[in-house]
Design a protein around this motif. Structure first.
Motif, short mmCIF file in Angstrom:
data_model
loop_
_atom_site.label_atom_id
_atom_site.label_comp_id
_atom_site.label_asym_id
_atom_site.label_seq_id
_atom_site.Cartn_x
_atom_site.Cartn_y
_atom_site.Cartn_z
N THR A 183 16.00 19.81 -0.07
CA THR A 183 16.33 20.99 0.74
C THR A 183 16.72 20.50 2.13
O THR A 183 16.41 19.37 2.51
N ASP A 184 17.41 21.36 2.88
CA ASP A 184 17.70 20.99 4.27
C ASP A 184 16.72 21.65 5.24
O ASP A 184 16.90 21.62 6.44
N GLU A 185 15.66 22.26 4.71
CA GLU A 185 14.69 22.96 5.57
C GLU A 185 13.73 22.02 6.28
O GLU A 185 13.10 22.41 7.26
N GLY B 93 6.70 23.66 1.43
CA GLY B 93 7.96 24.41 1.56
C GLY B 93 7.91 25.39 2.70
O GLY B 93 6.92 26.09 2.89
N ASN C 15 6.96 18.52 4.49
CA ASN C 15 7.05 19.88 3.94
C ASN C 15 5.83 20.77 4.19
O ASN C 15 5.64 21.76 3.54
#
Ligand code: ZN
Ligand code: CU
Length: 478
Positions: A294-296, A251, A342
Protein backbone atom coordinates in the motif's frame (compact mmCIF):
# COMPACT_ATOMS: atom_id res chain seq x y z
CA UNK A 1 26.45 -23.76 53.64
CA UNK A 2 28.52 -23.57 50.48
CA UNK A 3 26.85 -22.13 47.40
CA UNK A 4 27.93 -22.01 43.79
CA UNK A 5 26.92 -18.37 43.35
CA UNK A 6 25.95 -15.64 45.73
CA UNK A 7 24.45 -12.40 44.40
CA UNK A 8 24.98 -9.84 47.18
CA UNK A 9 22.93 -6.66 47.63
CA UNK A 10 20.59 -7.00 44.70
CA UNK A 11 17.20 -5.40 44.19
CA UNK A 12 15.03 -8.44 43.61
CA UNK A 13 12.19 -8.01 41.12
CA UNK A 14 10.80 -11.47 41.47
CA UNK A 15 8.57 -11.69 38.38
CA UNK A 16 5.28 -11.97 40.26
CA UNK A 17 4.43 -8.31 39.71
CA UNK A 18 4.85 -7.66 43.44
CA UNK A 19 7.05 -5.02 45.04
CA UNK A 20 10.84 -5.11 44.71
CA UNK A 21 13.06 -5.71 47.74
CA UNK A 22 16.73 -5.79 48.71
CA UNK A 23 18.30 -9.18 49.41
CA UNK A 24 21.07 -11.65 48.66
CA UNK A 25 20.28 -14.56 46.33
CA UNK A 26 22.17 -17.85 46.52
CA UNK A 27 22.40 -20.49 43.79
CA UNK A 28 23.32 -24.12 44.25
CA UNK A 29 23.42 -26.50 41.29
CA UNK A 30 20.68 -25.49 38.87
CA UNK A 31 18.41 -24.03 41.57
CA UNK A 32 17.85 -20.90 43.61
CA UNK A 33 18.90 -22.10 47.06
CA UNK A 34 18.14 -19.10 49.25
CA UNK A 35 16.86 -15.52 49.18
CA UNK A 36 17.40 -13.36 52.25
CA UNK A 37 19.19 -10.22 53.42
CA UNK A 38 22.78 -10.92 54.46
CA UNK A 39 22.97 -14.65 53.67
CA UNK A 40 25.78 -16.18 55.69
CA UNK A 41 27.91 -18.83 54.08
CA UNK A 42 30.45 -19.05 51.36
CA UNK A 43 30.13 -19.28 47.64
CA UNK A 44 32.48 -20.30 44.86
CA UNK A 45 31.57 -17.03 43.12
CA UNK A 46 30.31 -13.88 44.77
CA UNK A 47 28.83 -11.07 42.74
CA UNK A 48 28.21 -7.70 44.36
CA UNK A 49 25.04 -6.41 42.77
CA UNK A 50 25.46 -2.88 44.21
CA UNK A 51 21.70 -2.48 44.18
CA UNK A 52 21.23 -3.50 40.57
CA UNK A 53 18.15 -5.53 39.68
CA UNK A 54 18.11 -9.33 39.80
CA UNK A 55 15.11 -10.69 37.92
CA UNK A 56 14.02 -14.06 36.55
CA UNK A 57 15.51 -14.73 33.12
CA UNK A 58 13.17 -13.37 30.47
CA UNK A 59 10.89 -15.71 28.53
CA UNK A 60 10.45 -14.84 24.87
CA UNK A 61 7.03 -16.34 24.23
CA UNK A 62 6.96 -15.51 20.53
CA UNK A 63 9.92 -16.55 18.42
CA UNK A 64 10.93 -18.13 15.15
CA UNK A 65 14.25 -19.38 16.49
CA UNK A 66 13.38 -23.05 15.84
CA UNK A 67 16.32 -23.95 13.61
CA UNK A 68 18.71 -21.19 14.56
CA UNK A 69 19.01 -22.16 18.24
CA UNK A 70 20.44 -25.43 16.97
CA UNK A 71 22.63 -24.00 14.20
CA UNK A 72 24.00 -21.13 16.33
CA UNK A 73 23.74 -22.38 19.91
CA UNK A 74 25.40 -19.33 21.51
CA UNK A 75 22.33 -17.42 20.45
CA UNK A 76 23.65 -13.97 21.21
CA UNK A 77 20.60 -12.04 19.90
CA UNK A 78 18.50 -13.48 22.70
CA UNK A 79 20.82 -14.14 25.64
CA UNK A 80 22.22 -10.61 25.29
CA UNK A 81 18.72 -9.30 26.10
CA UNK A 82 18.50 -11.35 29.29
CA UNK A 83 16.30 -13.97 27.63
CA UNK A 84 16.78 -17.44 29.12
CA UNK A 85 13.88 -19.27 27.43
CA UNK A 86 12.47 -19.02 23.91
CA UNK A 87 9.16 -20.49 22.80
CA UNK A 88 9.51 -21.52 19.15
CA UNK A 89 6.97 -22.77 16.63
CA UNK A 90 4.75 -19.68 16.51
CA UNK A 91 2.52 -18.36 13.71
CA UNK A 92 1.63 -21.81 12.39
CA UNK A 93 5.21 -22.64 11.46
CA UNK A 94 7.44 -25.00 13.40
CA UNK A 95 10.53 -27.00 12.59
CA UNK A 96 9.46 -29.59 15.15
CA UNK A 97 7.11 -32.06 13.51
CA UNK A 98 7.62 -30.73 10.00
CA UNK A 99 8.64 -32.73 6.95
CA UNK A 100 9.57 -30.85 3.80
CA UNK A 101 9.41 -32.77 0.56
CA UNK A 102 10.33 -30.19 -2.00
CA UNK A 103 9.90 -26.47 -1.53
CA UNK A 104 9.49 -24.69 1.81
CA UNK A 105 6.14 -22.89 1.64
CA UNK A 106 5.81 -19.26 2.70
CA UNK A 107 6.08 -18.36 5.61
CA UNK A 108 7.89 -21.53 6.76
CA UNK A 109 10.80 -20.18 4.74
CA UNK A 110 11.32 -17.68 7.59
CA UNK A 111 12.71 -20.58 9.65
CA UNK A 112 15.26 -21.94 7.22
CA UNK A 113 15.89 -23.84 4.01
CA UNK A 114 14.48 -27.20 2.96
CA UNK A 115 17.55 -29.23 3.98
CA UNK A 116 17.39 -27.73 7.48
CA UNK A 117 13.96 -29.19 8.23
CA UNK A 118 15.14 -32.50 9.66
CA UNK A 119 12.91 -32.91 12.72
CA UNK A 120 9.87 -34.97 11.70
CA UNK A 121 8.79 -35.35 15.32
CA UNK A 122 8.96 -33.25 18.46
CA UNK A 123 11.13 -35.97 19.94
CA UNK A 124 13.67 -35.59 17.12
CA UNK A 125 13.65 -31.83 17.64
CA UNK A 126 14.05 -32.17 21.41
CA UNK A 127 17.05 -34.45 20.97
CA UNK A 128 18.65 -32.03 18.53
CA UNK A 129 18.21 -29.16 21.01
CA UNK A 130 19.67 -31.20 23.86
CA UNK A 131 22.61 -32.18 21.69
CA UNK A 132 23.30 -28.62 20.48
CA UNK A 133 22.98 -27.34 24.05
CA UNK A 134 22.03 -23.75 23.22
CA UNK A 135 22.63 -20.93 25.69
CA UNK A 136 18.88 -20.64 26.28
CA UNK A 137 16.06 -23.06 27.09
CA UNK A 138 13.71 -23.93 24.26
CA UNK A 139 10.06 -24.99 24.31
CA UNK A 140 8.09 -25.60 21.12
CA UNK A 141 4.60 -25.26 19.77
CA UNK A 142 3.54 -27.29 16.76
CA UNK A 143 2.51 -25.28 13.73
CA UNK A 144 -0.79 -25.81 11.96
CA UNK A 145 0.76 -24.81 8.63
CA UNK A 146 3.56 -27.33 9.20
CA UNK A 147 0.95 -30.05 9.83
CA UNK A 148 -0.98 -29.00 6.73
CA UNK A 149 2.16 -29.10 4.65
CA UNK A 150 2.92 -32.61 5.95
CA UNK A 151 -0.48 -33.92 4.97
CA UNK A 152 -1.70 -31.90 1.99
CA UNK A 153 -0.59 -31.67 -1.63
CA UNK A 154 -2.05 -28.17 -1.95
CA UNK A 155 -2.18 -25.62 0.88
CA UNK A 156 -4.54 -23.25 -0.90
CA UNK A 157 -7.71 -25.16 -0.06
CA UNK A 158 -9.45 -26.46 3.07
CA UNK A 159 -8.24 -29.82 4.40
CA UNK A 160 -10.35 -32.92 3.78
CA UNK A 161 -11.73 -35.10 6.59
CA UNK A 162 -8.95 -37.62 6.04
CA UNK A 163 -6.27 -34.92 6.11
CA UNK A 164 -7.68 -33.45 9.32
CA UNK A 165 -7.63 -36.89 10.89
CA UNK A 166 -3.99 -37.33 9.91
CA UNK A 167 -3.09 -33.88 11.31
CA UNK A 168 -4.86 -34.74 14.56
CA UNK A 169 -2.76 -37.89 14.86
CA UNK A 170 0.47 -35.96 14.39
CA UNK A 171 -0.60 -33.23 16.79
CA UNK A 172 -1.51 -35.76 19.46
CA UNK A 173 1.86 -37.45 19.15
CA UNK A 174 3.63 -34.07 19.27
CA UNK A 175 1.80 -33.11 22.45
CA UNK A 176 2.60 -36.45 24.05
CA UNK A 177 6.26 -35.82 23.22
CA UNK A 178 6.16 -32.51 25.07
CA UNK A 179 4.99 -29.81 22.65
CA UNK A 180 3.40 -26.92 24.55
CA UNK A 181 0.49 -26.53 22.17
CA UNK A 182 -0.64 -25.61 18.68
CA UNK A 183 0.01 -22.39 16.79
CA UNK A 184 -1.78 -21.12 13.70
CA UNK A 185 -0.96 -18.48 11.08
CA UNK A 186 -4.39 -18.08 9.55
CA UNK A 187 -3.64 -14.78 7.79
CA UNK A 188 -1.00 -16.39 5.59
CA UNK A 189 -2.15 -17.75 2.23
CA UNK A 190 -0.81 -21.18 3.21
CA UNK A 191 -3.41 -21.46 6.00
CA UNK A 192 -6.04 -18.90 5.00
CA UNK A 193 -8.21 -21.48 3.23
CA UNK A 194 -8.48 -23.65 6.33
CA UNK A 195 -11.91 -23.47 7.91
CA UNK A 196 -12.61 -22.62 11.53
CA UNK A 197 -13.89 -26.20 11.86
CA UNK A 198 -10.52 -27.55 10.70
CA UNK A 199 -8.76 -25.71 13.53
CA UNK A 200 -11.50 -26.63 16.01
CA UNK A 201 -10.97 -30.30 15.24
CA UNK A 202 -7.27 -29.88 16.09
CA UNK A 203 -8.18 -27.97 19.26
CA UNK A 204 -9.97 -31.07 20.49
CA UNK A 205 -6.60 -32.84 20.65
CA UNK A 206 -5.23 -29.88 22.63
CA UNK A 207 -7.99 -30.26 25.19
CA UNK A 208 -7.18 -33.92 25.78
CA UNK A 209 -3.51 -33.09 26.45
CA UNK A 210 -4.07 -29.68 28.08
CA UNK A 211 -2.05 -27.78 25.50
CA UNK A 212 -2.30 -24.10 24.64
CA UNK A 213 -3.62 -22.45 21.45
CA UNK A 214 -1.64 -19.51 20.03
CA UNK A 215 -2.73 -17.74 16.89
CA UNK A 216 -1.58 -15.23 14.33
CA UNK A 217 -5.12 -14.11 13.62
CA UNK A 218 -6.99 -14.56 10.34
CA UNK A 219 -6.72 -10.78 10.00
CA UNK A 220 -5.03 -7.94 11.85
CA UNK A 221 -6.65 -5.41 9.50
CA UNK A 222 -10.28 -4.23 9.37
CA UNK A 223 -11.90 -7.61 10.12
CA UNK A 224 -9.93 -7.92 13.38
CA UNK A 225 -12.94 -8.23 15.68
CA UNK A 226 -14.25 -11.14 13.62
CA UNK A 227 -10.78 -12.70 13.67
CA UNK A 228 -10.56 -12.37 17.45
CA UNK A 229 -13.99 -13.90 17.76
CA UNK A 230 -12.86 -16.87 15.66
CA UNK A 231 -9.79 -17.37 17.89
CA UNK A 232 -11.88 -17.24 21.06
CA UNK A 233 -14.46 -19.65 19.64
CA UNK A 234 -11.70 -22.14 18.83
CA UNK A 235 -10.45 -21.84 22.41
CA UNK A 236 -13.94 -22.35 23.82
CA UNK A 237 -14.51 -25.34 21.57
CA UNK A 238 -11.27 -26.97 22.75
CA UNK A 239 -11.62 -25.65 26.32
CA UNK A 240 -8.03 -24.42 26.08
CA UNK A 241 -6.31 -21.11 26.80
CA UNK A 242 -5.85 -18.78 23.81
CA UNK A 243 -2.85 -16.53 23.20
CA UNK A 244 -3.31 -13.96 20.44
CA UNK A 245 0.11 -13.51 18.84
CA UNK A 246 1.69 -10.06 18.36
CA UNK A 247 -1.62 -8.32 18.92
CA UNK A 248 -1.94 -5.19 16.79
CA UNK A 249 -4.31 -3.20 14.64
CA UNK A 250 -2.54 -3.10 11.30
CA UNK A 251 -3.27 -0.73 8.44
CA UNK A 252 -4.03 2.98 8.43
CA UNK A 253 -7.80 2.44 8.40
CA UNK A 254 -7.47 0.36 11.55
CA UNK A 255 -5.46 2.74 13.72
CA UNK A 256 -6.88 3.43 17.16
CA UNK A 257 -9.00 0.32 17.20
CA UNK A 258 -7.16 -1.44 20.04
CA UNK A 259 -9.71 0.41 22.19
CA UNK A 260 -12.29 -1.94 20.68
CA UNK A 261 -10.16 -5.07 20.60
CA UNK A 262 -9.08 -4.73 24.24
CA UNK A 263 -12.67 -4.07 25.25
CA UNK A 264 -13.51 -7.40 23.63
CA UNK A 265 -10.63 -9.05 25.51
CA UNK A 266 -12.00 -7.62 28.76
CA UNK A 267 -15.43 -9.04 28.09
CA UNK A 268 -14.24 -12.48 26.98
CA UNK A 269 -11.77 -12.80 29.85
CA UNK A 270 -14.68 -12.92 32.27
CA UNK A 271 -15.56 -16.35 30.88
CA UNK A 272 -12.48 -17.68 29.18
CA UNK A 273 -8.69 -17.80 29.48
CA UNK A 274 -7.41 -15.44 26.77
CA UNK A 275 -4.26 -13.31 26.60
CA UNK A 276 -1.85 -11.93 24.03
CA UNK A 277 1.76 -11.15 23.31
CA UNK A 278 3.20 -7.99 21.83
CA UNK A 279 6.52 -6.57 20.61
CA UNK A 280 7.33 -2.95 21.51
CA UNK A 281 7.53 -1.34 18.06
CA UNK A 282 5.02 0.28 15.72
CA UNK A 283 6.43 -1.49 12.66
CA UNK A 284 5.84 -5.14 11.84
CA UNK A 285 7.92 -7.56 9.78
CA UNK A 286 7.36 -10.75 7.84
CA UNK A 287 7.62 -12.09 4.33
CA UNK A 288 6.53 -9.64 1.64
CA UNK A 289 2.80 -10.05 1.14
CA UNK A 290 1.20 -8.64 -2.01
CA UNK A 291 -2.02 -8.05 -0.05
CA UNK A 292 -0.21 -5.75 2.37
CA UNK A 293 1.40 -3.54 -0.27
CA UNK A 294 0.00 0.00 0.00
CA UNK A 295 1.11 3.61 -0.28
CA UNK A 296 -0.47 4.48 3.10
CA UNK A 297 2.71 3.73 5.06
CA UNK A 298 6.36 3.01 4.40
CA UNK A 299 7.46 -0.53 3.50
CA UNK A 300 11.16 -1.45 3.62
CA UNK A 301 12.46 -4.55 1.86
CA UNK A 302 14.79 -6.56 4.15
CA UNK A 303 15.64 -9.37 1.74
CA UNK A 304 14.74 -10.51 -1.75
CA UNK A 305 15.79 -13.75 -3.35
CA UNK A 306 15.98 -12.44 -6.93
CA UNK A 307 17.26 -8.98 -5.86
CA UNK A 308 19.42 -9.24 -2.72
CA UNK A 309 20.96 -5.85 -3.53
CA UNK A 310 17.80 -3.97 -2.50
CA UNK A 311 17.87 -5.07 1.17
CA UNK A 312 17.31 -2.04 3.41
CA UNK A 313 15.66 0.11 0.70
CA UNK A 314 12.06 1.22 0.68
CA UNK A 315 9.65 -0.37 -1.76
CA UNK A 316 8.70 3.12 -2.96
CA UNK A 317 12.32 3.97 -3.88
CA UNK A 318 12.73 0.64 -5.65
CA UNK A 319 9.50 1.10 -7.59
CA UNK A 320 10.49 4.67 -8.57
CA UNK A 321 13.92 3.50 -9.74
CA UNK A 322 12.33 0.78 -11.81
CA UNK A 323 9.58 3.17 -13.07
CA UNK A 324 6.74 0.90 -12.03
CA UNK A 325 3.98 0.62 -9.45
CA UNK A 326 4.53 -0.69 -5.92
CA UNK A 327 2.70 -3.90 -6.81
CA UNK A 328 4.72 -4.46 -9.96
CA UNK A 329 7.95 -3.99 -8.05
CA UNK A 330 6.72 -6.22 -5.22
CA UNK A 331 6.02 -9.02 -7.67
CA UNK A 332 9.55 -8.89 -9.09
CA UNK A 333 11.06 -8.97 -5.58
CA UNK A 334 9.27 -12.15 -4.44
CA UNK A 335 10.09 -14.17 -2.45
CA UNK A 336 11.12 -11.36 -0.13
CA UNK A 337 10.93 -10.00 3.41
CA UNK A 338 9.67 -6.61 4.55
CA UNK A 339 9.22 -4.22 7.42
CA UNK A 340 5.82 -2.51 7.39
CA UNK A 341 5.36 0.76 9.31
CA UNK A 342 1.73 -0.20 9.72
CA UNK A 343 0.85 0.54 13.36
CA UNK A 344 -0.16 3.48 15.49
CA UNK A 345 2.11 4.19 18.47
CA UNK A 346 -0.90 4.71 20.75
CA UNK A 347 -2.17 1.24 19.86
CA UNK A 348 1.22 -0.29 20.67
CA UNK A 349 1.20 1.40 24.08
CA UNK A 350 -2.36 0.39 24.83
CA UNK A 351 -1.62 -3.27 24.06
CA UNK A 352 1.69 -3.33 25.94
CA UNK A 353 0.05 -1.82 29.00
CA UNK A 354 -2.88 -4.23 28.95
CA UNK A 355 -2.79 -6.51 32.03
CA UNK A 356 -2.98 -9.75 30.02
CA UNK A 357 -0.18 -8.85 27.60
CA UNK A 358 3.15 -10.70 27.60
CA UNK A 359 6.28 -9.56 25.79
CA UNK A 360 7.37 -11.61 22.77
CA UNK A 361 9.98 -10.51 20.24
CA UNK A 362 8.71 -12.15 17.02
CA UNK A 363 12.31 -11.68 15.85
CA UNK A 364 13.25 -13.10 12.46
CA UNK A 365 16.73 -14.55 12.91
CA UNK A 366 17.54 -15.34 9.26
CA UNK A 367 16.81 -11.86 7.96
CA UNK A 368 19.98 -10.07 6.75
CA UNK A 369 18.45 -6.70 7.82
CA UNK A 370 16.27 -7.94 10.68
CA UNK A 371 13.63 -5.83 12.39
CA UNK A 372 15.39 -4.57 15.56
CA UNK A 373 12.97 -6.52 17.76
CA UNK A 374 15.24 -9.57 17.23
CA UNK A 375 17.97 -7.97 19.38
CA UNK A 376 16.08 -5.27 21.23
CA UNK A 377 12.51 -6.15 22.22
CA UNK A 378 13.01 -6.91 25.91
CA UNK A 379 15.43 -4.12 26.89
CA UNK A 380 13.22 -1.71 24.93
CA UNK A 381 10.29 -2.55 27.19
CA UNK A 382 12.47 -2.12 30.31
CA UNK A 383 14.33 1.01 29.23
CA UNK A 384 12.28 2.93 26.72
CA UNK A 385 8.73 2.05 27.72
CA UNK A 386 9.00 1.47 31.46
CA UNK A 387 11.80 3.79 32.63
CA UNK A 388 11.75 6.60 30.05
CA UNK A 389 8.10 6.71 28.97
CA UNK A 390 6.76 5.50 32.35
CA UNK A 391 4.19 3.28 30.65
CA UNK A 392 4.23 0.94 33.66
CA UNK A 393 6.46 0.26 36.66
CA UNK A 394 9.52 -1.94 36.20
CA UNK A 395 7.93 -4.67 38.34
CA UNK A 396 5.06 -4.88 35.81
CA UNK A 397 7.46 -4.85 32.85
CA UNK A 398 9.37 -7.78 34.35
CA UNK A 399 6.16 -9.64 35.20
CA UNK A 400 5.07 -9.43 31.54
CA UNK A 401 8.26 -11.18 30.47
CA UNK A 402 8.64 -13.74 33.27
CA UNK A 403 6.01 -14.84 35.81
CA UNK A 404 3.02 -14.24 33.58
CA UNK A 405 4.66 -15.99 30.64
CA UNK A 406 5.75 -19.07 32.62
CA UNK A 407 2.26 -19.46 34.04
CA UNK A 408 0.53 -19.15 30.67
CA UNK A 409 2.90 -21.48 28.82
CA UNK A 410 3.03 -23.98 31.67
CA UNK A 411 6.74 -23.79 32.41
CA UNK A 412 6.82 -24.97 36.03
CA UNK A 413 9.46 -23.66 38.45
CA UNK A 414 10.55 -20.93 36.07
CA UNK A 415 9.62 -17.27 35.69
CA UNK A 416 10.05 -16.27 39.33
CA UNK A 417 12.93 -15.56 41.68
CA UNK A 418 11.78 -18.06 44.25
CA UNK A 419 13.52 -20.53 46.48
CA UNK A 420 13.70 -23.97 44.82
CA UNK A 421 13.03 -22.59 41.33
CA UNK A 422 15.50 -23.02 38.45
CA UNK A 423 18.28 -20.47 38.55
CA UNK A 424 17.39 -18.66 35.30
CA UNK A 425 18.40 -15.15 36.30
CA UNK A 426 19.33 -11.79 34.81
CA UNK A 427 21.25 -8.99 36.52
CA UNK A 428 20.66 -5.60 34.91
CA UNK A 429 21.17 -1.94 35.62
CA UNK A 430 17.75 -0.24 35.65
CA UNK A 431 19.35 3.15 34.96
CA UNK A 432 21.20 2.13 31.79
CA UNK A 433 19.29 -0.83 30.35
CA UNK A 434 18.19 -0.03 26.81
CA UNK A 435 17.84 -1.44 23.31
CA UNK A 436 20.74 -0.48 21.08
CA UNK A 437 19.53 -2.28 17.96
CA UNK A 438 17.90 0.14 15.51
CA UNK A 439 16.23 -0.16 12.13
CA UNK A 440 19.39 1.07 10.41
CA UNK A 441 21.79 -0.94 12.59
CA UNK A 442 19.74 -3.84 13.88
CA UNK A 443 22.27 -6.45 15.03
CA UNK A 444 23.46 -4.97 18.29
CA UNK A 445 23.40 -6.30 21.85
CA UNK A 446 21.47 -4.31 24.44
CA UNK A 447 23.12 -2.06 27.02
CA UNK A 448 22.79 -2.62 30.75
CA UNK A 449 22.38 -6.41 30.76
CA UNK A 450 25.27 -7.36 33.03
CA UNK A 451 24.94 -11.08 33.73
CA UNK A 452 22.64 -13.85 32.58
CA UNK A 453 22.43 -17.26 34.26
CA UNK A 454 20.66 -20.27 32.76
CA UNK A 455 19.97 -23.36 34.89
CA UNK A 456 22.60 -22.20 37.39
CA UNK A 457 25.32 -21.72 34.77
CA UNK A 458 26.69 -18.22 34.19
CA UNK A 459 26.07 -17.80 30.47
CA UNK A 460 26.51 -14.17 29.47
CA UNK A 461 28.38 -11.32 31.03
CA UNK A 462 31.18 -8.83 30.77
CA UNK A 463 32.25 -7.75 27.29
CA UNK A 464 28.89 -8.93 25.98
CA UNK A 465 30.15 -12.45 25.42
CA UNK A 466 28.50 -15.85 25.75
CA UNK A 467 30.43 -17.70 28.46
CA UNK A 468 28.23 -20.73 29.11
CA UNK A 469 25.64 -22.89 27.40
CA UNK A 470 23.20 -24.72 29.64
CA UNK A 471 19.84 -24.44 27.88
CA UNK A 472 17.46 -27.38 27.97
CA UNK A 473 14.49 -28.54 25.97
CA UNK A 474 11.39 -27.77 28.03
CA UNK A 475 8.61 -30.32 27.68
CA UNK A 476 5.04 -29.57 28.64
CA UNK A 477 4.39 -30.85 32.11
CA UNK A 478 1.08 -32.55 32.71
ZN1 ZN B 1 2.86 -13.99 13.19
CU1 CU C 1 5.49 -14.67 14.53
Amino acid sequence: MKFDYLFRNVTVIDGSGGAEYLADVAVLGDRIADIAPGISGEAAHEIDGCGRVLAPGFIDVHTHDDINVIRFPEYLPKISQGITTAIVGNCGISAAGATINSEVPDPMNLLGEAHQFIYPTVEAYAQAVEQARPAINVGTLVGHTALRNNQMDDLFRPATEAEILAMRGQLKQALQQGALGLSTGLAYASAFQSTTEEVMALAEELAAEKGIYTTHLRSEFEPILEALDEAFRIGRHGKVPVVVSHHKCAGAKNWGRTVETLRLFDKVREQQDVSCDCYPYSASSSTLDMKQITDEFEIVITWSEPHPEVAGRSLKQIADDWSMTLHEAGKLLMPAGAIYYNMDEQDVRRVLRYPATMVGSDGLPNDPMPHPRLWGAFPRVLGHYSRDEKLFPLTQAVHKMTGMSAARFQLPERGLVKRGYYADLVLFDPLTVRDVASFSNPKQPAAGIEAVMVNGVMSYGLEQKVIGRAGRFLRRQK
